[in-house]
Design a protein around this motif. Structure first.
Motif, PDB file in Angstrom:
ATOM      1  N   ASN A 216      37.586  42.256  25.667  1.00 37.83           N
ATOM      2  CA  ASN A 216      37.837  43.212  26.337  1.00 37.83           C
ATOM      3  C   ASN A 216      37.403  42.709  27.263  1.00 37.83           C
ATOM      4  N   GLN A 217      36.043  42.344  27.328  1.00 39.07           N
ATOM      5  CA  GLN A 217      35.357  41.622  28.249  1.00 39.07           C
ATOM      6  C   GLN A 217      35.994  40.068  28.762  1.00 39.07           C
ATOM      7  N   LEU A 218      36.129  39.436  27.729  1.00 38.66           N
ATOM      8  CA  LEU A 218      37.233  38.789  28.316  1.00 38.66           C
ATOM      9  C   LEU A 218      38.521  38.946  29.443  1.00 38.66           C
ATOM     10  N   MET A 219      39.091  39.630  28.947  1.00 38.42           N
ATOM     11  CA  MET A 219      40.162  40.178  29.744  1.00 38.42           C
ATOM     12  C   MET A 219      39.902  40.518  30.982  1.00 38.42           C
ATOM     13  N   ASP A 220      39.086  41.847  31.269  1.00 39.11           N
ATOM     14  CA  ASP A 220      38.591  41.677  32.492  1.00 39.11           C
ATOM     15  C   ASP A 220      37.656  41.139  32.806  1.00 39.11           C
ATOM     16  N   LEU A 221      37.856  40.218  32.246  1.00 34.83           N
ATOM     17  CA  LEU A 221      36.923  39.131  33.542  1.00 34.83           C
ATOM     18  C   LEU A 221      38.281  38.111  34.480  1.00 34.83           C
ATOM     19  N   ILE A 222      39.512  37.854  33.262  1.00 32.32           N
ATOM     20  CA  ILE A 222      40.332  37.239  34.007  1.00 32.32           C
ATOM     21  C   ILE A 222      41.836  38.036  34.459  1.00 32.32           C
ATOM     22  N   SER A 223      41.480  39.188  34.184  1.00 32.49           N
ATOM     23  CA  SER A 223      42.176  39.823  34.709  1.00 32.49           C
ATOM     24  C   SER A 223      41.469  39.785  36.684  1.00 32.49           C
ATOM     25  N   LYS A 224      40.334  40.000  37.021  1.00 29.41           N
ATOM     26  CA  LYS A 224      39.481  40.149  38.240  1.00 29.41           C
ATOM     27  C   LYS A 224      39.702  38.964  38.715  1.00 29.41           C
ATOM     28  N   VAL A 225      39.431  37.347  38.010  1.00 31.15           N
ATOM     29  CA  VAL A 225      40.184  36.707  38.458  1.00 31.15           C
ATOM     30  C   VAL A 225      41.255  36.431  38.854  1.00 31.15           C
ATOM     31  N   ARG A 226      42.257  36.926  37.543  1.00 30.29           N
ATOM     32  CA  ARG A 226      43.263  36.941  38.346  1.00 30.29           C
ATOM     33  C   ARG A 226      43.825  37.483  39.926  1.00 30.29           C
ATOM     34  N   LYS A 227      43.523  38.479  40.462  1.00 28.74           N
ATOM     35  CA  LYS A 227      43.744  39.374  41.224  1.00 28.74           C
ATOM     36  C   LYS A 227      43.333  39.156  42.575  1.00 28.74           C
ATOM     37  N   ASP A 228      42.162  38.109  42.197  1.00 24.61           N
ATOM     38  CA  ASP A 228      41.272  37.304  43.083  1.00 24.61           C
ATOM     39  C   ASP A 228      42.235  36.492  44.009  1.00 24.61           C
ATOM     40  N   LEU A 229      43.222  35.942  42.525  1.00 24.31           N
ATOM     41  CA  LEU A 229      43.694  34.981  42.859  1.00 24.31           C
ATOM     42  C   LEU A 229      44.810  35.169  43.831  1.00 24.31           C
ATOM     43  N   TYR A 233      42.144  32.663  48.423  1.00 27.88           N
ATOM     44  CA  TYR A 233      40.717  32.267  48.884  1.00 27.88           C
ATOM     45  C   TYR A 233      40.423  31.569  49.116  1.00 27.88           C
ATOM     46  N   ARG A 234      39.159  30.891  49.660  1.00 26.14           N
ATOM     47  CA  ARG A 234      38.889  28.526  49.919  1.00 26.14           C
ATOM     48  C   ARG A 234      37.747  28.660  49.568  1.00 26.14           C
ATOM     49  N   LEU A 235      38.018  27.787  49.049  1.00 28.88           N
ATOM     50  CA  LEU A 235      36.374  27.425  48.515  1.00 28.88           C
ATOM     51  C   LEU A 235      35.211  26.902  49.895  1.00 28.88           C
ATOM     52  N   PRO A 236      33.611  27.115  49.023  1.00 24.01           N
ATOM     53  CA  PRO A 236      33.315  26.757  50.594  1.00 24.01           C
ATOM     54  C   PRO A 236      33.136  25.457  51.543  1.00 24.01           C
ATOM     55  N   ALA A 237      32.650  24.850  52.925  1.00 26.59           N
ATOM     56  CA  ALA A 237      32.513  24.099  53.182  1.00 26.59           C
ATOM     57  C   ALA A 237      31.713  23.118  52.230  1.00 26.59           C
ATOM     58  N   GLY A 238      32.369  22.037  51.617  1.00 27.36           N
ATOM     59  CA  GLY A 238      32.137  20.704  51.319  1.00 27.36           C
ATOM     60  C   GLY A 238      32.180  20.650  49.910  1.00 27.36           C
ATOM     61  N   THR A 239      32.726  21.261  49.418  1.00 31.11           N
ATOM     62  CA  THR A 239      33.071  21.253  48.134  1.00 31.11           C
ATOM     63  C   THR A 239      34.537  21.031  47.847  1.00 31.11           C
ATOM     64  N   HIS A 240      34.536  20.170  46.525  1.00 27.85           N
ATOM     65  CA  HIS A 240      35.739  19.514  46.282  1.00 27.85           C
ATOM     66  C   HIS A 240      35.849  19.414  44.951  1.00 27.85           C
ATOM     67  N   ASN A 266      41.003  24.367  49.853  1.00 27.98           N
ATOM     68  CA  ASN A 266      39.845  23.499  50.224  1.00 27.98           C
ATOM     69  C   ASN A 266      39.937  25.009  51.097  1.00 27.98           C
ATOM     70  N   ARG A 267      38.869  24.595  52.573  1.00 27.66           N
ATOM     71  CA  ARG A 267      37.853  25.407  53.186  1.00 27.66           C
ATOM     72  C   ARG A 267      39.194  24.985  54.464  1.00 27.66           C
ATOM     73  N   ASP A 268      39.588  23.732  54.694  1.00 27.79           N
ATOM     74  CA  ASP A 268      40.813  24.077  55.845  1.00 27.79           C
ATOM     75  C   ASP A 268      41.617  24.087  55.360  1.00 27.79           C
ATOM     76  N   GLY A 269      41.992  24.651  54.506  1.00 29.98           N
ATOM     77  CA  GLY A 269      43.588  25.487  53.578  1.00 29.98           C
ATOM     78  C   GLY A 269      44.173  24.090  52.992  1.00 29.98           C
ATOM     79  N   SER A 270      44.139  22.986  52.646  1.00 31.97           N
ATOM     80  CA  SER A 270      44.964  22.510  51.932  1.00 31.97           C
ATOM     81  C   SER A 270      44.625  22.270  50.442  1.00 31.97           C
ATOM     82  N   ALA A 271      45.688  22.242  50.079  1.00 30.89           N
ATOM     83  CA  ALA A 271      45.389  22.120  48.441  1.00 30.89           C
ATOM     84  C   ALA A 271      44.291  21.331  48.027  1.00 30.89           C
TER      85      ALA A 271
END
Length: 314
Positions: A216-229, A233-240, A266-271
């Protein structure tokens, strides 16, 4: 409507048939991680696994050396990243912190009572400890459930700009391959746990029994992340970030990679980077203790390791 109800009933019957009927598993303490005698070795000797512990006062060279926080998936342990540590020790000048998720590597009861936020906590503990000691080149490598855990940290801003140079996601789970897991909230209290088909060696490093509470915890986690996606949202600057995803995976549906690719930029909007692997294994970066490992599996693992080390060397 009648056909849908029939299918649902068949799914429920199949689910109950394939799982346990008792709410308390019969644990072999001497051979299973679930018991009270076998524990993850990082609990006994953290200096062998955590850079923040093994190097008390890093010098300037060490502070600038790439450090990889390597994190395993749901129901697993630090063993899942042993092969990467061994490969990188022989082929690169990097440091590896093998982090044990909270609630994992201990008894069945401790695992059963843990939440996904408990699982996540040691990741931030090691990240913050490395930052406090002055490490400037911190990276992350996660397999399966470790991936949504770090994606959540990114979304919340706990890992900020230039906080991690590279993030590698191996077979991230956002959509499970086993669609029966969607019924765990309904059927979980009745079945108690699911029994796995681990090999004898895997039973030492993975839980043989998976409590319905943790599913149940696993399903709660991936449900939250799926909704966020879905919201994006974007990565922090300087992160690949790069995703490596098997095209056939019994645990993480390949659609998971598509959702991450579409929802995280990515931070600049690229894939972000995405590579689909011609593999049928879940987490091909771990081959030890598996049965019927092929030469192709080993070649794919080496390719992924070499690719990760290439990015770490830049």
């Amino acid at each position: 409507m009648r056909s849908r109800n029939t299918v649902f009933r068949l799914l429920v019957i199949s689910f109950l048939f394939l799982t346990s009927c008792s709410s308390t598993p019969d644990i072999d303490n001497e051979t299973m991680l679930d018991g009270d005698q076998i524990f993850d070795p990082s609990l006994y000797d953290p200096a062998r696994y955590l850079v923040s512990v093994s190097i008390e006062s890093p010098d300037e060279v060490q502070k600038n050396t790439p450090v990889v926080i390597a994190v395993h998936g749901y129901s697993a342990s630090t063993f899942e990243w042993d092969e990467f540590r061994e490969y990188s020790d022989a082929n690169a000048d990097i440091l590896v912190s093998q982090v044990l998720l909270g609630g994992h590597g201990r008894t069945y009861e401790e695992f059963r009572n843990s939440t996904w936020k408990d699982w996540q906590e040691p990741i931030m503990e090691e990240y913050n400890a490395l930052r406090e000691k002055g490490y400037t080149n911190i990276n992350f490598a996660g397999s399966s459930t470790a991936c949504p855990l770090v994606l959540d940290l990114i979304k919340k801003g706990d890992i900020g700009d230039s906080g991690m140079k590279n993030i590698f996601l191996i077979d991230p789970i956002v959509i499970p391959s086993d669609k029966m897991l969607s019924l765990i909230g309904l059927l979980g209290p009745m079945i108690g746990y699911i029994e796995t088909s681990n090999s004898a060696l895997e039973d030492i490093h993975w839980y043989h029994f998976r409590p319905q509470e943790t599913l149940n915890q696993l399903m709660d986690l991936i449900s939250k992340v799926r909704k966020d996606l879905e919201n994006g949202y974007r990565l922090p600057a300087g992160t690949h970030l790069k995703v490596y995803k098997s095209i056939k995976d019994s645990s993480a549906d390949p659609v998971s990679a598509v959702l991450i690719y579409k929802g995280l930029k990515n931070r600049d909007g690229s894939a972000i980077d995405l590579e689909m692997l011609d593999s049928k294994l879940h987490v091909v970066t771990r081959l030890e203790a598996r049965e019927n490992v092929t030469q192709k599996d080993r070649e794919i693992q080496k390719h992924v390791f070499d690719d990760m080390l290439m990015f770490l060397g830049q």
